[in-house]
Design a protein around this motif. Structure first.
Motif, PDB file in Angstrom:
ATOM      1  N   ASP A 205      39.738  45.434  51.736  1.00  0.00           N
ATOM      2  CA  ASP A 205      40.292  44.207  51.152  1.00  0.00           C
ATOM      3  C   ASP A 205      40.539  44.379  49.657  1.00  0.00           C
ATOM      4  OD1 ASP A 205      40.134  42.816  53.597  1.00  0.00           O
ATOM      5  OD2 ASP A 205      38.014  42.379  53.231  1.00  0.00           O
TER       6      ASP A 205
ATOM      7  N   SER B  41      44.238  44.215  47.873  1.00  0.00           N
ATOM      8  CA  SER B  41      44.544  43.212  46.855  1.00  0.00           C
ATOM      9  C   SER B  41      45.034  43.875  45.565  1.00  0.00           C
ATOM     10  CB  SER B  41      43.319  42.344  46.576  1.00  0.00           C
ATOM     11  OG  SER B  41      42.236  43.124  46.102  1.00  0.00           O
TER      12      SER B  41
ATOM     13  N   ALA C  17      48.538  37.116  43.059  1.00  0.00           N
ATOM     14  CA  ALA C  17      47.887  38.389  43.367  1.00  0.00           C
ATOM     15  C   ALA C  17      46.639  38.589  42.512  1.00  0.00           C
ATOM     16  CB  ALA C  17      48.869  39.539  43.159  1.00  0.00           C
TER      17      ALA C  17
ATOM     18  N   GLN D 143      43.863  36.598  43.923  1.00  0.00           N
ATOM     19  CA  GLN D 143      43.294  37.227  45.111  1.00  0.00           C
ATOM     20  C   GLN D 143      42.338  38.349  44.730  1.00  0.00           C
ATOM     21  OE1 GLN D 143      43.504  36.273  48.177  1.00  0.00           O
ATOM     22  NE2 GLN D 143      42.302  37.970  48.990  1.00  0.00           N
TER      23      GLN D 143
ATOM     24  N   GLU E 191      39.173  36.769  43.602  1.00  0.00           N
ATOM     25  CA  GLU E 191      38.392  36.235  44.714  1.00  0.00           C
ATOM     26  C   GLU E 191      37.626  37.337  45.435  1.00  0.00           C
ATOM     27  OE1 GLU E 191      39.110  33.806  48.915  1.00  0.00           O
ATOM     28  OE2 GLU E 191      40.642  33.774  47.342  1.00  0.00           O
ATOM     29  N   VAL E 192      38.280  38.481  45.693  1.00  0.00           N
ATOM     30  CA  VAL E 192      37.612  39.577  46.394  1.00  0.00           C
ATOM     31  C   VAL E 192      36.502  40.166  45.543  1.00  0.00           C
ATOM     32  CG1 VAL E 192      37.932  41.877  47.388  1.00  0.00           C
ATOM     33  CG2 VAL E 192      39.655  40.105  47.772  1.00  0.00           C
TER      34      VAL E 192
END
Length: 671
Positions: A436, A440, A650, A653, A656-657
């Motif tokens: 992930d 990303s 992006a 994201q 968030e990861v």
């Protein structure tokens, strides 16, 4: 008592209901027609008009015809009574006349006290029925009454009532249903849903209990209309305080108990045999209702109960919840979206209950979070997506794999103070992984490349001085329309039943709604291509073509874009501007309309939801050659704006990861 000479009055909204138009259309009639009746009361902001005068004017001007039911003309007279209880008495008397259902016990006293004016309304209803208008008129009157009295009478939306009946059937898992109870039935909407669900059962027994005699009679009348084949019994009593005896234990209970019970007294009922799982606290009447419902079930009975979310976690009720868990009485809870039922500001819960002993106490408890089951209506409003909610809930009850649903061991719940809030029991997204993180970063690198590619051409642009810009002549969109340089077409609400969601065929026509002019929605609505073509040719819903400009009408959400993905259908609140390319470049026009100063000038600013008057927007006059050159600049700016937005998404994201990995303690610096 003599009949009153005071005329029956209507508001602008009431006139709109008679003519099947909106309040704004009626206001336009007042401005455009000198002979529109003058107000007879009310205020400047909420005038009231005489019903006879309005009826005469509407008929003379062809705004209504004979297709408008006499029941529509009767309703304003009922509404003019003002008091919700007096209106309910008239409706009960009308229903009794139309169905032959006779009042019983306490119900008789209210009908005997009807005034002369109220009896005249009942006679008018009887005359309408004699003209073969049918007993459906009672349904229309009841619907209007519930709509205006929603604070005094809790009326469940029919989709929710049908969903509760469907869930009860799923919990029964094919077992027959012969006896259904609603111990606080109101006007009987849940019992009517049960009649629809189990209408094939020839021996269906519907039992309702209601403390208010007017509502009790309305329930009996409603069941006589909706389920004439069912055996219906409605007891006029307070089920919680007096616990009237039932003919027999029931198979299903459907219930929407009141969140507050003014007459409820834990002290007076302390020795009641219904409190097998603990004496409810004075502030926990809903847990008293839960235990009352369980006491009415037979050995295989099930119940679906609508409760406020605090019941699942309130500290004063944790002992009772724990006892219910140990007994195996709680099958599951479903969290509903806010707005599913009153009170509309909170997301209510559906409790799925089983008769204790009908399953092993060790069975897990089902939790479903359906709070995200919403979509945007054709009018641009966020509403409950009942189809998706029903599908998710029923699939979870059947045991299918469902998103945002989980089976939680009872022991785990007992270890957590018996907190039954669904969102606290559901696992979030699967933990982030190195894959992930790598994906990303790849998306962010691509977005960064697009931003870098767009920067050189934009950096070369230079600003003109303010004097030169201010001296440029300007023209409004309305003037351009008169000159034939463009046409303005408003979007329209989609006809009920035509808007589709979910899987979209390749030839389907996407629908743009007010909140969806640029960035899309979680689930893009669509129309069948043939139906979209028919609606467009009939002038009901416009379709876009490449190069059209789409403008949103809300000042707070001002958005302008040039159509690049035609054809698409336009919903209400959007406008389509179609230019003559030999006079006006669409990209140049979009650059002018997009200015915030234009939105400010064209907005009313009277309230937070102020609308824009698109025709008031102004455009700087330039030659076609200049327009095309500036339009090309706008295309570059628009592409850069989209690239920057993609970069921001992006980056969010990646954030968030990384945050998820760090929070789990699974992040370290590379060597």
């Amino acid at each position: 008592m003599a009949e009153q000479d005071v005329p029956v009055t209507l508001t602008l909204a009431g006139i709109g209901r008679l003519a099947n138009v909106g309040r704004a259309a009626v206001s336009n009639w007042r401005r455009r027609h000198d002979d529109f009746p003058a107000p007879v009361g009310g205020t400047d902001s909420s005038p009231q008009f005489s019903l006879p005068d309005i009826e005469d004017w509407l008929r003379r001007h062809g705004k209504v015809d004979d297709s408008v039911s006499g029941w529509n003309w009767l309703w304003p007279k009922v509404e003019d009574l003002g008091d919700w209880e007096r209106m309910g008495l008239v409706l009960a008397a009308v229903g009794s006349e139309l169905t032959g259902v006779r009042p019983e016990g306490r119900e008789q006293a209210g009908l005997a006290a009807l005034t002369v004016d109220e009896r005249a309304l009942v006679r008018e209803a009887r005359t309408l029925a004699a003209e073969d208008q049918g007993s459906n008129g009672f349904g229309l009157l009841r619907h209007r009454w519930l709509a205006v009295q929603n604070r005094q009478v809790a009326a469940l939306p029919q989709p929710l009532a049908d969903t509760m009946a469907a869930l009860a059937a799923a919990l029964r898992d094919g077992e027959p249903v012969e006896r259904v109870l609603d111990p606080t039935c109101g006007v009987g909407l849940l019992l009517e849903a049960a009649a629809r669900k189990w209408r094939e059962c020839g021996s269906l027994q519907l039992t309702g209990v209601e403390a208010d005699p007017v509502l009790a009679l309305l329930t009996r009348v409603g069941l006589a209309v909706a389920a004439p084949a069912a055996r219906a019994t409605v007891l006029c009593a307070d089920a919680l305080l007096t616990a009237p005896p039932l003919p027999a234990p029931v198979d299903v209970v459907l219930c929407n108990p009141p969140a507050e019970a003014p007459g409820w007294s834990a002290t007076e009922l302390a020795a009641d045999s219904r409190w097998r799982y603990g004496l409810p606290a004075q502030g926990d009447p809903e847990l008293a209702w839960v235990q009352h419902i369980l006491s009415a079930l037979n050995t295989t009975g099930v119940a679906v109960v609508l409760l406020t979310p605090s019941v699942a976690s309130r500290r004063s009720g944790r002992r009772i919840r724990a006892s219910l868990l140990r007994a195996g009485a709680i099958h599951g809870l479903i969290a509903l979206p806010a707005g599913a039922a009153s009170p509309y500001g909170v997301g209510l819960h559906l409790w799925l209950l089983r008769a204790p002993g009908s399953r092993t106490p060790e069975s897990p408890v089902l939790f479903v979070d359906a709070a995200d089951c919403r979509h945007t209506s054709s009018g641009g409003q966020s509403v409950v997506d009942w189809d998706r909610l029903r599908e998710r809930a029923l699939a979870a009850v059947r045991g299918d794999a469902v998103t945002r649903a989980a089976q939680v061991p009872r022991a785990q719940l007992l270890a957590e103070d018996a907190d039954l809030t669904p969102t606290r029991q559901l696992a979030w997204e699967p933990p982030a992984t190195q894959v992930d993180l790598g994906r990303s970063w790849a998306v962010l690198d691509q977005a960064m490349l697009r931003v870098r590619d767009g920067m050189p051409s934009l950096r070369s642009l230079r600003a003109l001085d303010d004097v030169a810009a201010a001296e440029s002549p300007r023209v409004t969109v309305a003037e351009l329309e008169r000159l034939g340089a463009l046409t303005v077409t408003p979007g329209a609400p989609l006809p009920p039943g035509e808007l589709r969601r979910g899987f979209r065929p390749a030839d389907a026509i996407e629908v743009l709604l007010l909140r969806h002019p640029r960035h899309g929605q979680e689930e893009v609505p669509w129309l069948d291509s043939g139906e979209a073509a028919r609606l467009d040719s009939a002038g009901l819903v416009p379709l876009t073509a490449f190069g059209d400009i789409i403008v949103s009408s809300y000042a707070a959400e001002h958005e302008v874009l040039v159509e690049m993905h035609a054809p698409r259908a336009l919903g209400a609140g959007l406008f389509r501007l179609r230019t003559d390319p030999e006079q006006l470049d669409p990209f140049y026009l979009a650059s002018c309309l997009r200015l915030s100063s234009n939105a400010w000038r064209a907005g009313s600013h009277a309230r937070a939801s102020a609308r824009l008057n698109v025709r008031r927007m102004r455009v700087v006059q330039r030659s076609l050659m200049e327009q095309r050159e500036l339009g090309q600049m706008y295309r570059q700016i628009a592409e850069f704006r989209e690239a920057a937005a993609a970069f921001g998404a992006a980056a969010a994201q990646v954030d968030e990861v990384l945050g998820a990995l760090l929070g789990d303690g699974r992040l370290q610096r590379g060597s």
